[in-house]
Design an enzyme around this catalytic site. Structure first.
Site, short mmCIF file in Angstrom:
data_model
loop_
_atom_site.label_atom_id
_atom_site.label_comp_id
_atom_site.label_asym_id
_atom_site.label_seq_id
_atom_site.Cartn_x
_atom_site.Cartn_y
_atom_site.Cartn_z
N ASN A 65 1.21 -2.50 5.50
CA ASN A 65 0.57 -1.19 5.63
C ASN A 65 -0.76 -1.09 4.89
OD1 ASN A 65 0.51 1.95 5.83
ND2 ASN A 65 0.53 1.55 3.61
N GLY A 79 0.80 -1.22 0.00
CA GLY A 79 0.00 0.00 0.00
C GLY A 79 0.83 1.26 0.00
N ALA A 80 1.81 1.33 -0.93
CA ALA A 80 2.76 2.45 -0.91
C ALA A 80 2.57 3.41 -2.07
CB ALA A 80 4.19 1.91 -0.90
N ASP A 92 -3.80 -6.92 -4.22
CA ASP A 92 -5.05 -6.65 -3.50
C ASP A 92 -4.97 -7.41 -2.19
OD1 ASP A 92 -7.59 -6.44 -2.46
OD2 ASP A 92 -8.62 -6.86 -4.36
N TYR A 108 -13.43 -1.08 12.44
CA TYR A 108 -12.07 -0.80 11.98
C TYR A 108 -11.06 -1.01 13.11
CZ TYR A 108 -8.12 2.15 10.49
OH TYR A 108 -6.86 2.64 10.18
#
Length: 252
Positions: A92, A8-9, A59, A157
């Site tokens: 992340n 996730g960068a 994903d 969350y």
């Protein structure tokens, strides 16, 4: 040569971590899902600093794709660094959404489970054969799972992020036989694209958040990236099984 995987960068904390890790001399394999342009911007930023980086699609909510991703990592390691293993893993990738308890659907709850908890769990398991002994893992959690960050609307969350904190401790215990350190970082409110780019869309929320933060401002992705890079580094070599809040004294 050390190498790191940062999921996730393509923006935000992931980008901040990837850049800070590269600044310390590591090669970086960074992942993206829906924002390839952002991922390539991260690669370009690292290359501008004299580092090397490769962007791969992933994903995190689809664990069935993880074996194929591992093969892509192997190819990237061989082609770019003539290596067959990675030194660091940063879990992340994720998403955030506010939903009051009574409004939270099973569909949203299951998506949080799949992306925030199940994804890092099984991605780490899949990548473990490639991770060097003496390496390190950092999981990005959230201070919403801590008393300091307790705010209405984040029950699902934060529950998953709390699960990730527990997973961090168990991984630190089980992987210590290989000298692998495992920690987590719990950011407070940070200026990222999380929650559908909320800070850009609703700039009026920034001043109240800064007022609740002891250090007087909203966190930046670079702030969190530096903490992650430190925990991976030799300087963080005597730290494991910790969840470190990086929130500038939010609600202090």
């Amino acid at each position: 040569m050390t190498t790191a995987i940062v999921t996730g960068a393509s923006s935000g904390i992931g980008r901040g971590a990837a850049v800070q890790i590269a600044k310390r001399g590591s090669g970086v394999i960074l992942t993206y899902n829906k924002n390839p342009e952002g991922a390539h911007e991260t690669v370009a930023e690292i290359e501008k600093l004299g580092g090397a980086a490769v962007a791969l699609p992933l994903d995190i909510g689809r664990s069935e794709t993880f074996p194929a991703f591992r093969e892509s990592v192997c190819r990237a390691l061989a082609d770019t660094w003539q290596a067959d293993s990675v030194t660091y893993l940063v879990n992340n990738a994720g998403f955030g959404r506010m939903s009051m308890f009574e409004d939270t659907t099973e569909e949203l709850f299951d998506t949080f489970v799949r992306v925030i908890l199940k994804g890092p769990y099984f991605l780490t398991q899949t990548m473990l054969p490639l991770l060097q002994d003496g390496g390190a893992i950092v999981n990005v959690t959230s201070n919403s799972a801590l008393s300091s960050g307790l705010e209405p609307g984040y029950s699902a969350y934060a529950s998953m992020k709390g699960g990730l904190v527990v997973l961090t401790r168990y991984l630190a215990k089980e992987l210590s036989v290989r000298g692998i350190r495992v920690n987590s970082v719990a950011p407070g409110p940070t200026r990222t694209r999380l929650a559908d780019d909320a800070f850009a869309k609703y700039p009026e929320v920034i001043a109240p958040i800064a007022a609740k933060t002891a250090l007087g401002r909203v966190g930046e992705a670079e702030d969190i990236g530096k903490v992650i890079a430190f925990l991976l580094s030799e300087e963080g070599g005597w730290i494991t099984a910790q969840d470190i809040e990086a929130a500038g004294g939010y609600n202090l």
